[in-house]
Every structure is written in structure tokens, then in C-alpha cells.
Design an enzyme around this catalytic site. Sequence first.
Site, PDB file in Angstrom:
ATOM      1  N   SER A  53       0.831  -1.195   0.000  1.00 56.38           N
ATOM      2  CA  SER A  53       0.000   0.000   0.000  1.00 56.38           C
ATOM      3  C   SER A  53       0.876   1.259   0.000  1.00 56.38           C
ATOM      4  CB  SER A  53      -0.961  -0.043   1.191  1.00 56.38           C
ATOM      5  OG  SER A  53      -2.031   0.849   1.021  1.00 56.38           O
ATOM      6  N   ASP A 183      -5.992  -3.788  -2.320  1.00 52.89           N
ATOM      7  CA  ASP A 183      -4.895  -3.413  -1.421  1.00 52.89           C
ATOM      8  C   ASP A 183      -4.182  -4.635  -0.844  1.00 52.89           C
ATOM      9  OD1 ASP A 183      -3.480  -2.429   1.015  1.00 52.89           O
ATOM     10  OD2 ASP A 183      -4.519  -0.560   0.538  1.00 52.89           O
TER      11      ASP A 183
END
Length: 313
Positions: A53, A183
Site C-alpha cells: 500500500s 490493497d
Amino acid sequence: MAEAKTEVAAPLRVLTLDGGGAKGFYTLGVLKEIEAMAGCPLHQKFDLVFGTSTGSIIAALIALGHSIDSILALYRKHVPTVMSQKTAPTRSAALKKLASEVFGDAGFGDVKTGIGIVTARWLTERPMVFKGSVAQAHGRASTFVPGFGVKVADAVKASCSAYPFFERTIVRTSMGEDVELIDGGYCANNPTLYAIADAVQALKRARNDIRVISVGVGVYPEPKPSLLMRLAKKYLISVQLLQKTLEINTQSMDQLRQVLFHDVPTIRISDAYVAPEMATDLLEHDLGKLDILFQRGRESFASREKQLREYLM
């Protein structure tokens, strides 16, 4: 007759960077001091750099040769814009623009050191880790293509697609496959285990010959919800649930690392703060608050400075 000196191989140095949205400013504070201590760009000091991320943005930029100062300037310019958007489509559009402007057409063949960008497959619910070198492959080496043929910008955007606050990302591989990703924090918000697995299993390094520096984003009190957020109760609960999910994932991955790889020398940097004024979350867009996180990261470095010097020098 003098005995021949035995050459001692340099340790394999690994840097891993957690996810955490805007809280990546804390990570940059730690890395600012590490880079100053190292006296060179971090891609010259670390053999593997893994990120999830927000950590994937920083890791990719480090691997492409950027200094921490230049990454900090990019974060100050772009992160408040992305995080201040009100809907998933507008956040995703701002993130796409950020990735395009920052990474351009760079591919995984352009990196200057080992890289790992962690994402999660939406349909099959399995991790997908983008790497630059066939040496990191755990199998299918004969068909290995750096980053599966995907641009760095697209891989990083996928790693940052914290659904449902960002839209899912579809990437096309060199094999012509369309893969829907979210993610990487949903499978490894702390990517240290994946990085150590590469070092031990793929690169065949002895555990005591590895030096890992694992940098988180810090742990903070929850911010007081605004009147608007209190009215939109479902949205508030979703933010809190995502935050809690990522923090639980981070802690569980670190516990597993301590159990499975307790003999791999590792420094973990991610301090906890309890003061109410430190309250924040991954969608923070107040630049003043974000600069405080950067300062806290620099302070966290100080308490490990001696051990970090031993790892890096």
C-alpha cells in the site's frame, strides 16, 4: 607461510515498509534518518525492498533510485489531494493520477535493487507480489517476466486500492491476463514475512546472514469523528473496520515473523502514541498533522540508532 584470508560475504540487507495510507509520513521520517546514516540512496544499501500500500509507493520509488527527500516532496504534494476526496471513484482517479505522474512508464526491469510490491487478487483471494528479478522467483522461473509485465504505476495503484474506499484495480499482464486486484494490506499489511521468504527460500541465504529493518506507520488513537461522519454512521464504521483489519493483520504478521524467523536479525520500528492530539487514521489529509507524523518517525529512529548503525555499516 601466511594463511589465506577467508572472504566474508556481506549480509543481505532487507527493508520492509507497512501499509497505512497517509500515515506513510511516519515511515518517511524513519527513512530520512536511515538514509542520512547510510550516506547514500537506500537502493544502494538494501538488497530487497518490500512494500504494501503506501509502503509500496515508497518502496518502488526507493528501488527506482529516488532519495527520501524527493519522495517526501511527492507525498506532501499528492497525499492530501488523494485523501481529501469524498468518494471511492474520485479517490481512485486521484491515486491513478499520482501514480502516473510519479512513475510514468517505468517497468520492473528499471529497478536498481530487489523489489516486492504486495497486492491481493480479488477473485481468487490470493496474494500477488510484483518482483523485478527472476532470482526472487519461487517457481516458474522459465516464464518469469519482471512485474508480470505490468507497469510500476499500475502495480502500486493496485497495492493502494483499499476497497471499498478505493475502487478495485484491473491490471493486464504480459500473458494477456486481466487480473482484478485490491490493497495488499488485506493479505500482508506488514510484508516482512514475504521478504524473508524470498531471502531464505529463493535467494538461499542463511538466516543469520540476513539483516531486516521493518518499518511501520505508527499506532495512534482514533480521531474524533466530525458531525458529518457521525451522521454518516455506516461510513464511519467502515473506516474504523478497515483500520482495525489492517492493524490486526500487521500485528499478526509480526507475531508470525517472531515465531517462524526468530533467528533472522530484525529491527521493527513502529511506535505507539496515546496523546489525543496524535489521533489520526489512514485517510488523514491535514498536512500539518502529517508533518507531525514525519517528525515522530525521525524520533523513533533515535531510540534504535545504535542497532541500526550496526546493521548498516
